[in-house]
Design an enzyme around this catalytic site. Structure first.
Site, PDB file in Angstrom:
ATOM      1  N   SER A 119      30.425  42.271  38.534  1.00 28.01           N
ATOM      2  CA  SER A 119      31.395  41.757  37.525  1.00 28.01           C
ATOM      3  C   SER A 119      30.892  41.779  35.980  1.00 28.01           C
ATOM      4  O   SER A 119      31.437  42.056  35.219  1.00 28.01           O
ATOM      5  CB  SER A 119      32.010  40.555  37.873  1.00 28.01           C
ATOM      6  OG  SER A 119      32.663  40.592  38.970  1.00 28.01           O
ATOM      7  N   HIS A 140      33.354  48.700  40.410  1.00 28.62           N
ATOM      8  CA  HIS A 140      33.860  47.485  40.640  1.00 28.62           C
ATOM      9  C   HIS A 140      35.273  47.273  41.115  1.00 28.62           C
ATOM     10  O   HIS A 140      36.261  47.710  40.585  1.00 28.62           O
ATOM     11  CB  HIS A 140      33.992  47.213  38.866  1.00 28.62           C
ATOM     12  CG  HIS A 140      34.168  45.662  38.925  1.00 28.62           C
ATOM     13  ND1 HIS A 140      35.293  45.080  37.960  1.00 28.62           N
ATOM     14  CD2 HIS A 140      33.855  44.439  39.490  1.00 28.62           C
ATOM     15  CE1 HIS A 140      35.297  43.822  37.997  1.00 28.62           C
ATOM     16  NE2 HIS A 140      34.423  43.515  38.970  1.00 28.62           N
ATOM     17  N   GLU A 152      37.085  50.187  38.776  1.00 24.00           N
ATOM     18  CA  GLU A 152      36.658  50.466  37.646  1.00 24.00           C
ATOM     19  C   GLU A 152      35.155  51.355  37.884  1.00 24.00           C
ATOM     20  O   GLU A 152      34.240  50.923  38.522  1.00 24.00           O
ATOM     21  CB  GLU A 152      36.396  49.132  36.711  1.00 24.00           C
ATOM     22  CG  GLU A 152      37.660  48.787  36.279  1.00 24.00           C
ATOM     23  CD  GLU A 152      37.367  47.350  35.377  1.00 24.00           C
ATOM     24  OE1 GLU A 152      37.907  47.255  34.245  1.00 24.00           O
ATOM     25  OE2 GLU A 152      36.483  46.405  35.837  1.00 24.00           O
ATOM     26  N   ASN A 190      38.258  42.549  32.791  1.00 27.02           N
ATOM     27  CA  ASN A 190      37.604  41.176  32.397  1.00 27.02           C
ATOM     28  C   ASN A 190      37.252  41.071  30.872  1.00 27.02           C
ATOM     29  O   ASN A 190      37.414  39.972  30.272  1.00 27.02           O
ATOM     30  CB  ASN A 190      36.344  40.702  33.214  1.00 27.02           C
ATOM     31  CG  ASN A 190      36.622  40.434  34.538  1.00 27.02           C
ATOM     32  OD1 ASN A 190      37.853  40.051  34.909  1.00 27.02           O
ATOM     33  ND2 ASN A 190      35.770  40.626  35.487  1.00 27.02           N
TER      34      ASN A 190
HETATM   35  P1  NAI Z   1      29.821  36.331  48.032  1.00 27.92           P
HETATM   36  O1  NAI Z   1      29.023  35.130  47.774  1.00 27.92           O
HETATM   37  O2  NAI Z   1      31.167  36.097  48.753  1.00 27.92           O
HETATM   38  O3  NAI Z   1      29.036  37.405  48.863  1.00 27.92           O
HETATM   39  C1  NAI Z   1      27.688  37.813  48.594  1.00 27.92           C
HETATM   40  C2  NAI Z   1      27.031  37.957  49.793  1.00 27.92           C
HETATM   41  O4  NAI Z   1      25.736  38.641  49.530  1.00 27.92           O
HETATM   42  C3  NAI Z   1      26.586  36.776  50.664  1.00 27.92           C
HETATM   43  O5  NAI Z   1      27.326  36.924  51.719  1.00 27.92           O
HETATM   44  C4  NAI Z   1      25.256  36.847  50.728  1.00 27.92           C
HETATM   45  O6  NAI Z   1      24.549  36.261  51.905  1.00 27.92           O
HETATM   46  C5  NAI Z   1      24.851  38.247  50.625  1.00 27.92           C
HETATM   47  N1  NAI Z   1      23.515  38.736  50.008  1.00 27.92           N
HETATM   48  C6  NAI Z   1      22.922  37.911  48.941  1.00 27.92           C
HETATM   49  N2  NAI Z   1      21.680  38.405  48.766  1.00 27.92           N
HETATM   50  C7  NAI Z   1      21.744  39.577  49.744  1.00 27.92           C
HETATM   51  C8  NAI Z   1      20.524  40.533  50.101  1.00 27.92           C
HETATM   52  N3  NAI Z   1      19.383  40.475  49.248  1.00 27.92           N
HETATM   53  N4  NAI Z   1      20.758  41.328  50.970  1.00 27.92           N
HETATM   54  C9  NAI Z   1      21.847  41.246  51.604  1.00 27.92           C
HETATM   55  N5  NAI Z   1      22.913  40.371  51.712  1.00 27.92           N
HETATM   56  C10 NAI Z   1      22.779  39.421  50.448  1.00 27.92           C
HETATM   57  O7  NAI Z   1      30.034  36.758  46.552  1.00 27.92           O
HETATM   58  P2  NAI Z   1      31.458  37.790  46.325  1.00 27.92           P
HETATM   59  O8  NAI Z   1      32.347  37.140  45.523  1.00 27.92           O
HETATM   60  O9  NAI Z   1      31.530  38.738  47.493  1.00 27.92           O
HETATM   61  O10 NAI Z   1      30.564  38.897  45.061  1.00 27.92           O
HETATM   62  C11 NAI Z   1      29.508  39.821  45.251  1.00 27.92           C
HETATM   63  C12 NAI Z   1      29.470  40.709  44.075  1.00 27.92           C
HETATM   64  O11 NAI Z   1      30.777  41.230  43.765  1.00 27.92           O
HETATM   65  C13 NAI Z   1      29.084  39.944  42.721  1.00 27.92           C
HETATM   66  O12 NAI Z   1      27.959  40.917  42.104  1.00 27.92           O
HETATM   67  C14 NAI Z   1      30.245  39.724  42.171  1.00 27.92           C
HETATM   68  O13 NAI Z   1      30.198  39.799  40.765  1.00 27.92           O
HETATM   69  C15 NAI Z   1      31.153  41.028  42.366  1.00 27.92           C
HETATM   70  N6  NAI Z   1      32.577  40.850  42.363  1.00 27.92           N
HETATM   71  C16 NAI Z   1      33.135  39.535  42.730  1.00 27.92           C
HETATM   72  C17 NAI Z   1      34.473  39.684  42.763  1.00 27.92           C
HETATM   73  C18 NAI Z   1      35.345  38.178  43.307  1.00 27.92           C
HETATM   74  O14 NAI Z   1      36.346  38.088  42.818  1.00 27.92           O
HETATM   75  N7  NAI Z   1      34.571  37.276  43.890  1.00 27.92           N
HETATM   76  C19 NAI Z   1      35.367  40.767  42.115  1.00 27.92           C
HETATM   77  C20 NAI Z   1      34.641  41.733  41.660  1.00 27.92           C
HETATM   78  C21 NAI Z   1      33.159  42.162  41.951  1.00 27.92           C
END
Ligand code: NAI
Length: 282
Positions: A119, A140, A152, A190
């Protein structure tokens, strides 16, 4: 090049949704998590979502099994050695993402496209960590991924036209609607949404109107599905503040600076729905 096999890294909120829509569109999808427990939790969530759809009659049992049959979980990044596209959806942390892209570059086939769902991190820095920067871009997605139509497609100054075209076609194959943007912090949505949310906090902080009336005004006056405080509580005040801080760091414009009240609410642990209390109580 057409995408046939997909890798998704991270099976959290976003990664599990991206894996689901890729599998639903018929792409064999490998999901990578940090360890077995997190993988089981992520895939369990994906299964529960599909079970819920099946229980409500929105998905046939056979279709559900077919989707699950397309998804394979692993804790080894090396298992992405035969995919055509990777979507990275791990924790929002620039150095960790850069390191992951450097490893992916060594593991994935030379033709593979490497995409980030970030993001607010810098996609150009991730591209520069690889020896294939022309095959790196941002894809995105929006939360919840299975329901939100928009993606995006963010090109860096290094991304090739062929990469953008292939990635955009893949987004369409998922049934999503792509929009094109450049790798500029916060992209389109955003960039517009965050200052709007911060201004809503400033209006409230200034005593100009109540939370309820600001929400009501934006719903009925602009036709928005929810007001800014309902949305902030849903997104999470900590997440909103984090993105605002990254934007302020990048652009150095006061309108992106998190207002004092938002900072104090985060300090107080009032993070929104997820903590039971934000601008409203749940
Ligand atoms: P989240 O915390 O729910 O999930 C991230 C996952 O990645 C966790 O399960 C973690 O264990 C895993 N992880 C971390 N390091 C790792 C690695 N080296 N290898 C494998 N798995 C690994 O976070 P979320 O919300 O899913 O966000 C993920 C990405 O998506 C971020 O970059 C965020 O900015 C982006 N994003 C989030 C949105 C949202 O509304 N939450 C919307 C759009 C993008």
């Amino acid at each position: 090049m057409a995408i046939k096999r997909v890798g998704v890294i991270g099976c959290g909120l976003m990664g599990s949704g991206i894996a689901q829509v890729a599998a639903q569109a018929g792409f064999p999808t490998i999901v990578v998590e940090a360890n077995e427990a997190l993988l089981e939790r992520g895939l369990g969530g994906l299964r529960a979502t599909l079970d819920g759809l099946a229980a409500r009659g929105k998905l046939e049992a056979r279709a559900k099994d077919e989707i699950l049959g397309h998804v394979r979980g692993t804790v080894h990044l090396e298992d992405l050695s035969d995919v055509d596209l990777v979507v990275e959806a791990i924790t929002e942390n620039q150095p960790v993402k850069n390191e992951t892209f450097a490893r992916l570059d060594r593991i994935c086939p030379p033709h593979a496209i490497l995409a980030s769902n970030t993001s607010s991190c810098n996609v150009t820095a991730m591209a520069a960590a690889t020896k294939r920067p022309e095959q790196v871009l941002g894809l995105h997605f929006f939360n919840p991924v299975p329901l939100m139509k928009l993606v995006e497609v963010a090109r860096t100054i290094l991304t090739s036209e062929a990469t953008v075209t292939t990635a955009t076609e893949w987004v369409r194959a998922l049934g999503k609607v792509p929009v094109q943007t450049k790798d500029s912090t916060a992209f389109i949505v955003n960039r517009l949404l965050v200052p709007y949310l911060l201004d809503a906090v400033r209006i409230y902080e200034g005593g100009i109107a109540s939370l309820e009336d600001i929400d009501q005004a934006m719903k009925l006056g602009c036709g928005y599905p929810m007001g800014p405080f309902t949305l902030l509580d849903l997104v999470g005040l900590d997440t909103a503040m984090f993105v605002a801080e990254v934007m302020f760091e990048e652009f150095r414009e006061p309108r992106y600076a998190p207002p004092p009240l938002l900072k104090r609410m985060v300090m107080a642990g009032h993070l929104g729905r997820k903590s039971g209390r934000g601008f409203y109580s749940y």
